[in-house]
Design a protein around this motif. Structure first.
Motif, short mmCIF file in Angstrom:
data_model
loop_
_atom_site.label_atom_id
_atom_site.label_comp_id
_atom_site.label_asym_id
_atom_site.label_seq_id
_atom_site.Cartn_x
_atom_site.Cartn_y
_atom_site.Cartn_z
N TYR A 122 8.49 -3.70 -2.28
CA TYR A 122 8.76 -2.32 -1.88
C TYR A 122 8.83 -1.42 -3.11
O TYR A 122 9.61 -1.68 -4.03
N THR A 128 6.52 2.82 -0.32
CA THR A 128 5.45 1.98 0.23
C THR A 128 5.91 0.53 0.29
O THR A 128 6.41 -0.01 -0.71
N MET A 129 5.74 -0.06 1.45
CA MET A 129 6.18 -1.45 1.70
C MET A 129 4.97 -2.34 1.93
O MET A 129 4.07 -1.98 2.69
N GLN A 141 2.73 -0.39 4.54
CA GLN A 141 3.20 0.80 5.26
C GLN A 141 3.67 1.84 4.26
O GLN A 141 4.57 1.58 3.44
N ALA A 144 7.58 4.15 4.43
CA ALA A 144 8.21 3.05 5.15
C ALA A 144 9.68 3.33 5.47
O ALA A 144 10.12 3.08 6.60
N THR A 155 7.65 6.02 14.18
CA THR A 155 7.41 4.66 14.65
C THR A 155 6.98 4.68 16.10
O THR A 155 6.17 3.87 16.53
N LYS A 166 1.66 1.12 10.20
CA LYS A 166 1.64 -0.11 9.41
C LYS A 166 0.21 -0.62 9.45
O LYS A 166 -0.34 -0.87 10.52
#
Ligand code: IPD
Length: 310
Positions: A122, A128-129, A141, A144, A155, A166
């Motif tokens: 992360y 950003t993940m 993602q 995130a 979401t 995602k």
């Protein structure tokens, strides 16, 4: 007992967000910093605080698992065994963190039988993940934390808010084919060990990749250094760069990213491509130190051919 990789993944994602908040909350200009093996091998009190937090969270959740972290590793003593082991870099890209170059991350890996099984990386600065579970694909993602907090009905409605979606890696929109080293964008790193044979090996690889073929070089499209091994591996997984080579990584630099790379269809090799022994592609180990990540050719064999060119 069976190990629930999905549950571990979900816990690692939650811990990564916590770590991200700790990292972005600390001001690199007013924290204590020190050095380890040499003057450019930097550690900050934030690295140490994040590692303490992560290891205490993980030992509560998974008391029987082992833990290897960059800041508590003891050279010659800490070993990676076949036991389930969390392999953690609290801040990968500490130098970037210190300088405000926004490519730093927390890297959380789980290895079982010395093979990466879960990877969570992360970058809290770019929110950003990157995640992967062995056999379950790799994902990226953006936004995130914002999405996790329910920002902008994101979401619930990812399709109408693509920036919150995602994405499965590599992204499907026509992948850039990797035909050979000559059309490749290659990530490299200086790392902190820059003396003797380490320096010779790095400069030899860098010079070869940069020089024109007429000068006996390989001449790739260009070279990049993000300053974080984990984020370089994610960049290969995401198709942003084609290869990443570094001599001098440790398990915490590569464990999580390796899982993400592999699940995105990439391959990790180890070996010193320019040693007298020539290109050796031994099965990589988590303590190999020299790593080469490749993705993008149509087949695994094709990837190996490109790797061999290096
Ligand atoms: C370092 C970074 C750097 C790489 C070094 C690593 P750290 O990790 O990933 O890009 O070149 O080899 O040690 O010290 O920032 O956690």
């Amino acid at each position: 007992a069976d190990i629930n990789l999905q549950e571990i993944h979900d816990n690692l994602v939650a811990i990564a967000f916590e770590a991200g908040e700790m990292i972005t909350a600390s001001n690199p200009n007013s924290i204590k910093t020190g050095t380890k093996l040499n003057s450019v091998d930097i550690v900050t009190e934030t690295d140490q605080a994040v590692e303490r937090h992560v290891s205490s969270r993980l030992s509560t959740l998974y008391p029987s698992f082992l833990f290897v972290g960059e800041e508590t590793y003891i050279a010659g003593k800490t070993k990676i065994t076949a036991q389930p082991t969390f392999i953690v870099d609290p801040i990968d890209g500490t130098t970037n963190f210190l300088h405000g170059f926004p490519h730093a991350c927390i890297s959380l890996g789980l290895a079982i039988d010395r093979v990466p099984a879960v990877g969570v990386i992360y970058n809290p600065f770019l929110d950003t993940m990157y995640t992967a579970i062995r056999g379950g694909g790799a994902y990226m993602q953006r936004n995130a934390a914002l999405a996790a907090k329910g920002g902008v009905s994101a979401t619930a409605n990812a399709a109408s808010h693509p920036s919150f979606a995602k994405i499965k890696l590599p992204p499907s929109s026509p992948p850039r084919p990797l035909e050979g080293l000559a059309n490749a964008l290659v990530a490299i790193e200086w790392g902190s060990s820059r003396d003797g044979p380490n320096y010779d090996l790095k400069t030899r690889v860098f010079r070869q990749l940069a020089a024109s073929q007429e000068s006996g070089g390989k001449m790739v499209h260009s070279l990049r250094s993000l300053g974080s091994a984990a984020l370089n591996l994610c960049a290969v997984a995401a198709g942003e760069v084609d290869l990443y080579w570094e001599g001098g990584c440790y398990a915490w630099d590569v464990c999580a990213g390796w899982c993400i790379l592999k699940e995105a269809g990439g391959v990790m090799y180890s070996g010193n491509p320019t040693t007298e022994k020539g290109s050796e592609f031994e099965p990589p180990a988590l303590d190999a130190r020299v790593y080469l990540a490749v993705r993008g050719a149509e087949t695994e064999e094709g990837q190996k051919e490109v790797a061999k060119e290096l």
